[in-house]
Scaffold this motif. Structure first.
Motif, mmCIF file in Angstrom:
data_model
loop_
_atom_site.group_PDB
_atom_site.id
_atom_site.type_symbol
_atom_site.label_atom_id
_atom_site.label_comp_id
_atom_site.label_asym_id
_atom_site.label_seq_id
_atom_site.Cartn_x
_atom_site.Cartn_y
_atom_site.Cartn_z
ATOM 1 N N ARG A 30 0.841 -1.187 0.000
ATOM 2 C CA ARG A 30 0.000 0.000 0.000
ATOM 3 C C ARG A 30 0.888 1.253 0.000
ATOM 4 N N TYR A 31 0.397 2.252 -0.714
ATOM 5 C CA TYR A 31 1.010 3.584 -0.755
ATOM 6 C C TYR A 31 2.385 3.574 -1.425
ATOM 7 N N GLU A 32 2.541 2.650 -2.365
ATOM 8 C CA GLU A 32 3.757 2.676 -3.191
ATOM 9 C C GLU A 32 3.386 3.131 -4.601
ATOM 10 N N ILE A 33 4.226 3.998 -5.158
ATOM 11 C CA ILE A 33 3.988 4.577 -6.485
ATOM 12 C C ILE A 33 5.140 4.198 -7.397
ATOM 13 N N ASP A 34 4.865 3.306 -8.312
ATOM 14 C CA ASP A 34 5.816 2.927 -9.350
ATOM 15 C C ASP A 34 5.303 3.539 -10.647
ATOM 16 N N PRO A 35 5.962 4.565 -11.182
ATOM 17 C CA PRO A 35 5.408 5.241 -12.358
ATOM 18 C C PRO A 35 5.236 4.338 -13.562
ATOM 19 N N TRP A 36 6.163 3.392 -13.759
ATOM 20 C CA TRP A 36 6.034 2.513 -14.911
ATOM 21 C C TRP A 36 4.897 1.525 -14.735
ATOM 22 N N GLN A 37 4.634 1.109 -13.494
ATOM 23 C CA GLN A 37 3.471 0.259 -13.260
ATOM 24 C C GLN A 37 2.189 1.041 -13.519
ATOM 25 N N GLN A 38 2.169 2.307 -13.137
ATOM 26 C CA GLN A 38 0.987 3.129 -13.401
ATOM 27 C C GLN A 38 0.778 3.331 -14.896
ATOM 28 N N VAL A 39 1.856 3.457 -15.666
ATOM 29 C CA VAL A 39 1.733 3.522 -17.124
ATOM 30 C C VAL A 39 1.095 2.237 -17.651
ATOM 31 N N ARG A 40 1.558 1.090 -17.160
ATOM 32 C CA ARG A 40 0.976 -0.178 -17.602
ATOM 33 C C ARG A 40 -0.494 -0.266 -17.211
ATOM 34 N N ASP A 41 -0.833 0.264 -16.044
ATOM 35 C CA ASP A 41 -2.234 0.221 -15.615
ATOM 36 C C ASP A 41 -3.113 1.112 -16.494
ATOM 37 N N TYR A 42 -2.613 2.253 -16.924
ATOM 38 C CA TYR A 42 -3.358 3.071 -17.896
ATOM 39 C C TYR A 42 -3.674 2.236 -19.143
ATOM 40 N N ARG A 43 -2.670 1.512 -19.616
ATOM 41 C CA ARG A 43 -2.868 0.743 -20.847
ATOM 42 C C ARG A 43 -3.848 -0.405 -20.618
ATOM 43 N N ASP A 44 -3.814 -1.010 -19.422
ATOM 44 C CA ASP A 44 -4.803 -2.041 -19.103
ATOM 45 C C ASP A 44 -6.207 -1.438 -18.998
ATOM 46 N N ALA A 45 -6.304 -0.220 -18.481
ATOM 47 C CA ALA A 45 -7.609 0.452 -18.412
ATOM 48 C C ALA A 45 -8.153 0.708 -19.810
ATOM 49 N N ILE A 46 -7.279 1.063 -20.743
ATOM 50 C CA ILE A 46 -7.702 1.249 -22.130
ATOM 51 C C ILE A 46 -8.219 -0.072 -22.697
ATOM 52 N N THR A 47 -7.489 -1.154 -22.449
ATOM 53 C CA THR A 47 -7.904 -2.473 -22.946
ATOM 54 C C THR A 47 -9.266 -2.842 -22.393
ATOM 55 N N TRP A 48 -9.475 -2.586 -21.085
ATOM 56 C CA TRP A 48 -10.779 -2.904 -20.498
ATOM 57 C C TRP A 48 -11.864 -2.017 -21.078
ATOM 58 N N ALA A 49 -11.553 -0.721 -21.261
ATOM 59 C CA ALA A 49 -12.546 0.196 -21.823
ATOM 60 C C ALA A 49 -13.010 -0.264 -23.201
ATOM 61 N N GLU A 50 -12.096 -0.855 -23.973
ATOM 62 C CA GLU A 50 -12.454 -1.322 -25.316
ATOM 63 C C GLU A 50 -13.546 -2.387 -25.280
ATOM 64 N N THR A 51 -13.675 -3.107 -24.168
ATOM 65 C CA THR A 51 -14.654 -4.196 -24.081
ATOM 66 C C THR A 51 -16.067 -3.694 -23.796
ATOM 67 N N LEU A 52 -16.212 -2.429 -23.429
ATOM 68 C CA LEU A 52 -17.512 -1.916 -23.002
ATOM 69 C C LEU A 52 -18.350 -1.500 -24.214
#
Length: 299
Positions: free
Chosen positions: A76-98
């Protein structure tokens, strides 16, 4: 209309947030994927921006970064910028399914730390058709050297080294406050306006916000260079919103990122400081963003 959502990242972490759909929408619409900056949670004014986008005919996917707010993730409360970049891209992938998402008209919006993320994502992911980077972090290394006094720098670097040694022994990561009332006290964001905004906004809007991050989050901040991706966003259109009074993600570095970027691009300047983009300068920051998305996502 807003509804609660959750989705899993590629590595199995559940992220939670909100899905905004324009009133009266029929069929798929342009969709903006959004997350907040360093340690902030979605209740810290992201709803205002998503509501404004929805009123202009665009859906919004707003999510808490992993390890924060309603989202899962450890530590908890750890910020890895590259992991957050990957999470943005996963959010895009999920958004495509809607069914509400027009997968050919996806935009991304980020602010502060995530303002840097959207420059990186825009450069790497051509599913993104339009980018808005608000008061973005451009260079973690140079920005840190502006925030940390020169005579403190060696001590900070030794703190990073001691934390590494402790983690090697199996100890838990060291923690540091996000903000402190005394700018000379150790904190991740050592500016007076950071203390005011986070503490006041936390009390009024976001009780889940936590005034602590891992120390290695700060070390990773110093290693992160979104500006190196700015020119590669092209030919995807990118708007950069710069607060001329910004002393946190300092304005001259953000302006340098704009100069590095190729076209199509647009610069919007605000007269206030970093956090005014969410409050006093909200109309000045959100209005051009709406117009930019509408122009480039075909509305």
């Amino acid at each position: 209309m807003r509804k609660d959502i959750e989705f899993q990242t590629e590595d199995g972490v559940t992220l939670r947030g909100w899905h905004y759909i324009p009133d009266g929408a029929s069929g798929p619409v342009p969709t903006i994927v959004m997350a907040h900056g360093f340690s902030a949670v979605k209740e810290m004014y992201l709803d205002r921006f998503a509501e404004a986008f929805a009123a202009a005919g665009m859906a919004g996917i707003v999510f808490d970064n992993r390890n924060f707010g309603a989202s899962d993730g450890e530590p908890r409360y750890e910020i890895d910028p590259w992991q957050q970049v990957r999470d943005y891209r996963d959010a895009i992938t999920w958004a495509e399914t809607l069914p509400e998402t027009d997968a050919g008209r996806i935009g991304i919006w980020g602010s502060s730390y995530s303002g840097g993320h959207v420059m990186v994502v825009g450069a790497l992911d051509r599913r993104v058709k339009c980018v808005v980077a608000q008061v973005p972090l451009a260079s973690g290394h140079r920005n840190a050297r502006r925030l940390i006094r020169a005579d403190y720098l060696a001590g900070v670097q030794e703190m990073f080294n001691e934390d590494r040694r402790a983690r090697m022994k199996g100890e838990k990561p060291a923690m540091i406050p996000v903000v402190a009332e005394d700018p000379a006290s150790p904190s991740a964001l050592p500016t007076p306006d950071s203390w005011t905004w986070f503490t006041e906004t936390g009390k009024s809007r976001a009780p889940s916000w936590h005034n602590e991050v891992t120390l290695r989050s700060v070390e990773m901040f110093t290693e992160y260079e979104p500006i190196s991706y700015a020119k590669y966003v092209s030919p995807t259109p990118m708007m950069i919103v710069v607060a001329l009074g910004d002393v946190l993600t300092v304005s001259d570095l953000a302006l340098e990122a704009y100069e590095e970027a190729l076209g199509p691009k647009r610069l919007v300047t605000l007269n206030g400081g970093h956090f005014d983009a969410y409050t006093a300068d909200f109309e000045a920051s959100s209005g051009p963003a709406i117009a930019w998305f509408r122009d480039h996502l075909g509305l």
